[in-house]
Design an enzyme around this catalytic site. Structure first.
Site: not given
Ligand code: SAH
Length: 345
Positions: A90, A103, A110, A114, A117, A158, A212, A329
């Site tokens: 995406e 973005c 990934c 998390c 996510c 990531e 993050s 995301c």
């Molecule tokens: N892997 C990297 C970049 C991708 S995620 C990272 O972790 O920073 C981009 C951002 O979106 C990160 O801060 C992530 O934690 C956040 N994110 C992921 N899922 C989310 C959700 N359900 N609600 C809000 N933010 C979210």
């Protein structure tokens, strides 16, 4: 076959020199690639013989639009691209007053796990190539007809888990003969892979590092971000402090607000305590509700913001864009995979 768009100008020039071509040909080919040429046949200032020779040794990546959603609320555009091997990723195009921002994704899936996510649900499939990262910027511009001025590496994946390739991508996208997007217009977001942060710091790039954070205490952070068990948040704050001293660049902390999990006042106080002495920006994100996840959006965004501000911190609440499309995301990719398996959208 070699992926020519992942090559630097110097590497292309050298490869062409080995084919007996003069040095300026490298620049010609590089320019075509970075304008979005999908085949060597389009490179009309090269002889037909050379174009055929190139096509035998190299290939040019060219993603297809598998799905495109445009928000009626704010014009945010979300692309689902189908890559050469059939995998989907995406890209989101957002319109801000300071310019158009894309973005982009850095991996297919990934492996950071998390809990909140959507990108992590199927695990990591593979790393993206530099050309595939570049294509997301280039083809978003070409398809939308809009110039892109800013890039955020905040899509699927990531970036510090694919750092060599990300560095190559940065060199390419920054190149004056290419898209020429300045480092200060690029942000990279990480879940906190400390060795990667150290490597970036040593390089002293002028990009913006986003971390993050999502919780300032080990217990909570380990619960929602498995990466915290390998790189503890205390150590992460230390690495951030070091990064600031090394680069002079202010760090941005991402903080998705989860109801009853990370939205307590004491956690705001702990953030303030840990970032003391370094300029930091805390970006509070309203949690995107992922259907599979037990976590719910917090209702304490303003209270938490005020608490941070009371400590003299800069805290903002991220404006949600594309609320009527699957702009968060990993959501579009996941839905497309579900549809393929016959589950309803
Ligand atoms: N892997 C990297 C970049 C991708 S995620 C990272 O972790 O920073 C981009 C951002 O979106 C990160 O801060 C992530 O934690 C956040 N994110 C992921 N899922 C989310 C959700 N359900 N609600 C809000 N933010 C979210």
């Amino acid at each position: 076959m070699i992926d020519i768009k992942s090559m630097t100008l110097e590497e292309i020039t050298e490869a062409l020199r080995e084919m007996g071509e003069p040095a300026f040909r490298g620049k010609q080919v590089f320019t075509w690639l970075h304008r979005g040429a999908a085949s060597f046949d389009e490179m009309t200032n090269l002889s037909k013989a050379l174009r055929e020779k190139l096509a035998e040794a190299f290939f040019i990546t060219c993603p297809q639009v598998a799905c495109k959603q445009v928000s009626r609320l704010d014009g945010t555009v979300k692309y689902l691209w189908k890559l050469g091997d059939g995998n989907c990723i995406e890209t989101v195009l957002m319109h801000y007053h300071h310019g158009n921002t894309v973005c982009i994704s850095s991996q297919v899936g990934c492996r950071m796990g998390c809990a909140f996510c959507a990108s992590t649900i199927g695990g990591k499939v593979r790393n993206l190539t530099a050309s595939e990262m570049l294509d997301q910027v280039m083809f978003t511009q070409l398809d939308s007809g809009e110039a892109v001025s800013n890039i955020v590496l905040m899509g699927i994946g990531e970036p510090l888990d694919n750092l060599d390739t990300v560095l190559r991508f940065l060199e390419l996208v920054n190149h004056p003969e290419g898209l020429n997007i300045g480092m200060r217009h690029i942000s990279l977001s990480t879940c906190g892979l400390i060795p990667g942060i150290r490597r970036l710091g040593e390089l002293g790039l002028q990009l913006t590092l986003s971390v993050s954070l999502h919780a300032p205490d080990s217990e909570t952070r380990s619960k929602i971000m498995p990466v915290n068990r390998a790189y503890d948040v205390e150590e992460l704050f230390g690495a951030c402090r070091w990064y600031f001293q090394k680069t002079g660049r202010r760090i941005s902390f991402e903080y998705a607000m989860i109801d009853g999990v990370n939205d307590h006042d004491w956690q705001a106080d702990l953030i303030a305590k840990n970032v003391r002495g370094m300029p930091a920006h805390v970006n509070l994100i309203p949690l995107n509700d992922v259907r599979e996840s037990p976590w719910k959006p917090s209702r304490r965004l303003s209270a938490f913001q005020e608490r941070l501000e009371s400590h003299g911190l800069t805290a903002t609440v991220r404006r949600s864009l594309g609320g009527d499309i699957d702009a968060a995301c990993g959501q579009l990719r996941k839905r497309a995979a579900e549809a393929k398996e016959g589950r309803h959208l």
